[in-house]
Every structure is written in structure tokens, then in C-alpha cells.
Design a protein around this motif. Structure first.
Motif, PDB file in Angstrom:
ATOM      1  N   GLY A  85      43.471   0.417  67.457  1.00 48.15           N
ATOM      2  CA  GLY A  85      42.977   1.053  66.259  1.00 48.15           C
ATOM      3  C   GLY A  85      43.420   2.477  66.039  1.00 48.15           C
ATOM      4  N   ALA A  86      44.442   2.915  66.764  1.00 45.95           N
ATOM      5  CA  ALA A  86      44.934   4.290  66.616  1.00 45.95           C
ATOM      6  C   ALA A  86      46.280   4.407  67.322  1.00 45.95           C
ATOM      7  CB  ALA A  86      43.944   5.291  67.201  1.00 45.95           C
ATOM      8  N   GLY A  87      46.922   5.561  67.121  1.00 44.33           N
ATOM      9  CA  GLY A  87      48.209   5.795  67.748  1.00 44.33           C
ATOM     10  C   GLY A  87      48.097   6.089  69.230  1.00 44.33           C
ATOM     11  N   VAL A  88      49.232   6.041  69.891  1.00 51.06           N
ATOM     12  CA  VAL A  88      49.314   6.282  71.338  1.00 51.06           C
ATOM     13  C   VAL A  88      49.195   7.778  71.626  1.00 51.06           C
ATOM     14  CG1 VAL A  88      50.876   6.162  73.330  1.00 51.06           C
ATOM     15  CG2 VAL A  88      50.676   4.207  71.761  1.00 51.06           C
ATOM     16  N   ASP A  89      48.361   8.117  72.601  1.00 51.61           N
ATOM     17  CA  ASP A  89      48.215   9.505  73.054  1.00 51.61           C
ATOM     18  C   ASP A  89      49.103   9.808  74.262  1.00 51.61           C
ATOM     19  OD1 ASP A  89      45.661  10.481  71.512  1.00 51.61           O
ATOM     20  OD2 ASP A  89      45.124   8.519  72.331  1.00 51.61           O
ATOM     21  N   ILE A  90      49.286   8.795  75.103  1.00 52.00           N
ATOM     22  CA  ILE A  90      50.018   8.954  76.356  1.00 52.00           C
ATOM     23  C   ILE A  90      51.071   7.858  76.439  1.00 52.00           C
ATOM     24  CG2 ILE A  90      49.872   8.836  78.872  1.00 52.00           C
ATOM     25  CD1 ILE A  90      46.887   9.743  78.527  1.00 52.00           C
ATOM     26  N   LEU A  91      52.312   8.250  76.620  1.00 51.41           N
ATOM     27  CA  LEU A  91      53.404   7.287  76.809  1.00 51.41           C
ATOM     28  C   LEU A  91      54.044   7.527  78.166  1.00 51.41           C
ATOM     29  CD1 LEU A  91      55.511   5.159  75.963  1.00 51.41           C
ATOM     30  CD2 LEU A  91      56.803   7.023  74.873  1.00 51.41           C
ATOM     31  N   VAL A  92      54.164   6.463  78.940  1.00 52.49           N
ATOM     32  CA  VAL A  92      54.895   6.526  80.206  1.00 52.49           C
ATOM     33  C   VAL A  92      56.054   5.546  80.109  1.00 52.49           C
ATOM     34  CG1 VAL A  92      54.808   6.316  82.714  1.00 52.49           C
ATOM     35  CG2 VAL A  92      52.774   7.095  81.462  1.00 52.49           C
ATOM     36  N   ASN A  93      57.271   6.091  80.018  1.00 48.09           N
ATOM     37  CA  ASN A  93      58.477   5.266  79.959  1.00 48.09           C
ATOM     38  C   ASN A  93      58.897   4.922  81.380  1.00 48.09           C
ATOM     39  OD1 ASN A  93      59.224   4.946  77.122  1.00 48.09           O
ATOM     40  ND2 ASN A  93      59.433   7.181  77.109  1.00 48.09           N
ATOM     41  N   ASN A  94      58.292   3.849  81.890  1.00 46.05           N
ATOM     42  CA  ASN A  94      58.521   3.439  83.272  1.00 46.05           C
ATOM     43  C   ASN A  94      59.548   2.324  83.402  1.00 46.05           C
ATOM     44  OD1 ASN A  94      57.621   2.909  86.229  1.00 46.05           O
ATOM     45  ND2 ASN A  94      57.285   0.953  85.200  1.00 46.05           N
ATOM     46  N   ALA A  95      59.742   1.523  82.360  1.00 49.61           N
ATOM     47  CA  ALA A  95      60.654   0.379  82.455  1.00 49.61           C
ATOM     48  C   ALA A  95      62.041   0.822  82.906  1.00 49.61           C
ATOM     49  CB  ALA A  95      60.738  -0.330  81.104  1.00 49.61           C
ATOM     50  N   GLY A  96      62.598   0.114  83.861  1.00 51.14           N
ATOM     51  CA  GLY A  96      63.929   0.449  84.356  1.00 51.14           C
ATOM     52  C   GLY A  96      64.377  -0.568  85.380  1.00 51.14           C
ATOM     53  N   HIS A  97      65.676  -0.591  85.657  1.00 53.47           N
ATOM     54  CA  HIS A  97      66.207  -1.613  86.562  1.00 53.47           C
ATOM     55  C   HIS A  97      67.624  -1.223  86.981  1.00 53.47           C
ATOM     56  CE1 HIS A  97      66.577  -5.341  88.562  1.00 53.47           C
ATOM     57  NE2 HIS A  97      66.039  -6.149  87.645  1.00 53.47           N
TER      58      HIS A  97
END
Length: 256
Positions: A85-97
Motif C-alpha cells: 500500500g505504499a512505496g519502498v523505503d528500504i532497497l537492498v540490491n542483493n541479487a547476484g551470481h
């Protein structure tokens, strides 16, 4: 003094079905955040992350998306915003390989693009997708995952992977300058040898593991929780005056 209180915050952690991503998602939920858990292939692993969070009294929802694809990223962020119901406050760009070890002499354009897309392109475009919501809320925190490989070139056949992780460091610094006026902080964590992950189970021999751990001043391999603790600090009020920084998490194996 500020404390770690993420109540009311919405967090998206890419690649959080297992390993470091799972530990980060669990830590953010323990701090009070509502967590969007993202997985690529293993729904079962993603469900395990959500179950772990909920059993501890936290709030989490599961989202499938290939974050190397822009259309999938945009759909993911829309789904997260609609669900919470709202925008993201915290983003963690963890995806990787690492994808696979490959000497440059054998590198193909397809493999190059796969490595760069999952490690670097994903961070750029997931960030782009969450920014309107973050700016509307008047601020936020972004943490990007790099690697010790960004500094030392990585192991055999990992030069492109290492370059993708070095790009994360430079990108994060530029992004920190760009987004500071909007009240959005951007930082990087750079893990060294972190055990109990699929990465090393797949790409590191037992002999290699022992040799690396033997060179760590603190005398042990890292754990996913070691990385999660640094992320939790960076997204909290304790790090309110920290942006554009890279925290090395390697037990002293590499010191800047």
C-alpha cells in the motif's frame, strides 16, 4: 541517540530466498520492517524465508521476479507497492551470481551479458523503479551488494564478475550524490569469504575454503548474519549521516 527502529518501513530485498539475502530479510523484519522477499527459481526457499520471518513475529510477503529483466523489475515493484500500500523505503540490491568461472579467452557475449545483467543491471533498474515511491515519501535508504572480488579481481575465471562488482561500488558513490538532495542515502557492503552460501558450495573447493580462511586475521569465515548486521546499521537511523560509503565485511582479509 538514534536506534534501529524500522517500524512502518517497507523493505525490498532482491535475491532473498536463501543465504545472505535471507539473513538480510530476516534482520530487517526483526527491526520492524515489512519485507518483500524476492526469489528467482526456488519458491520453496522463498517460502522458507517468509516463514522464518513470520514465525519470529515479523511481516513478509513473497514475490517472484527475474531482476535481470527490466519488465520483470517494473512488475515486481508495482506488485510490492500494491501489496503493502505504499512505496519502498528500504532497497537492498542483493541479487547476484558468478554464473560460472570462465577465463577471458573463452568468454562469450552471452555469458558476459548474463553476468553483468544479474550483478549490475539489476541494481540500476530496481533502483530506478523504486525511486518515484521513495521520493514521494521524502527519503529512503539503498544498500548495494558488492564483493571483495571488486578489489582483488576474484578467483580464477571471475574477472567479469569482479568487474560487475567493482561497477557497483562506483555506481553507488555516484548515486549517493545524485539522490542526497531527495533524502535518499546509498551505501555498499562488500562481503569477503562468507560461508554457508550456495555461492561457495558451488564455486569453491574445500581446499580453497581452508586456504582462504587460513589467511583471515579473525580466523574464521564470515556468516550471512555478519553481512546482515552491517546492512541493518546502514538502513537505520544510526547511519543517518552515512552515504556513499563501502563497508568491507571480510574479517580483515582485505583492508583499505
Amino acid at each position: 541517540m538514534a536506534t534501529i527502529d524500522l517500524k512502518g518501513k517497507i523493505a525490498l530485498v532482491t535475491g532473498s530466498s536463501s543465504g545472505i539475502g535471507r539473513a538480510i530479510a530476516v534482520a530487517l523484519a526483526a527491526g520492524g520492517a515489512k519485507v518483500a522477499v524476492n526469489y528467482l527459481r526456488s519458491r520453496e526457499d522463498g517460502e522458507e524465508t517468509v516463514r522464518t520471518i513470520r514465525e519470529a513475529g515479523g511481516e513478509a510477503e513473497l514475490f517472484q521476479a527475474d531482476v535481470s529483466k527490466v519488465d520483470a523489475i517494473e512488475a515486481l515493484v508495482r506488485a510490492v507497492e500494491e501489496t503493502f500500500g505504499a512505496g519502498v523505503d528500504i532497497l537492498v540490491n542483493n541479487a547476484g551470481h558468478l554464473v560460472r568461472r570462465c577465463p577471458n579467452a573463452d568468454m562469450t557475449e552471452e555469458l558476459y551479458e548474463t553476468i553483468m545483467d544479474v550483478n549490475f543491471k539489476s541494481a540500476v533498474f530496481v533502483t530506478k523503479a523504486v525511486l518515484p515511491g521513495m521520493k514521494a515519501k521524502g527519503g529512503g535508504a539503498i544498500v548495494n551488494l558488492s564483493s571483495l572480488a571488486a578489489h582483488d579481481g576474484g578467483g580464477p575465471g571471475a574477472s567479469v564478475y569482479a568487474a560487475s562488482k567493482a561497477a557497483i561500488v562506483s555506481y553507488s558513490k555516484g548515486l549517493a550524490k545524485e539522490l542526497a538532495p531527495a533524502g535518499i542515502r546509498v551505501n555498499t557492503v562488500s562481503p569477503g569469504f562468507i560461508g554457508r552460501t550456495a555461492f561457495h558450495a558451488t564455486f569453491t573447493s574445500e581446499e580453497g575454503r581452508k586456504a582462504t580462511v587460513g589467511r583471515v586475521p579473525l580466523g574464521r569465515e564470515g556468516t550471512p548474519d555478519d553481512v546482515a548486521g552491517a546492512v541493518l546499521y546502514l538502513v537505520s537511523g544510526l547511519a543517518a549521516y552515512v552515504t556513499g560509503e563501502t563497508i568491507e565485511i571480510n574479517g580483515g582479509l582485505f583492508m583499505r
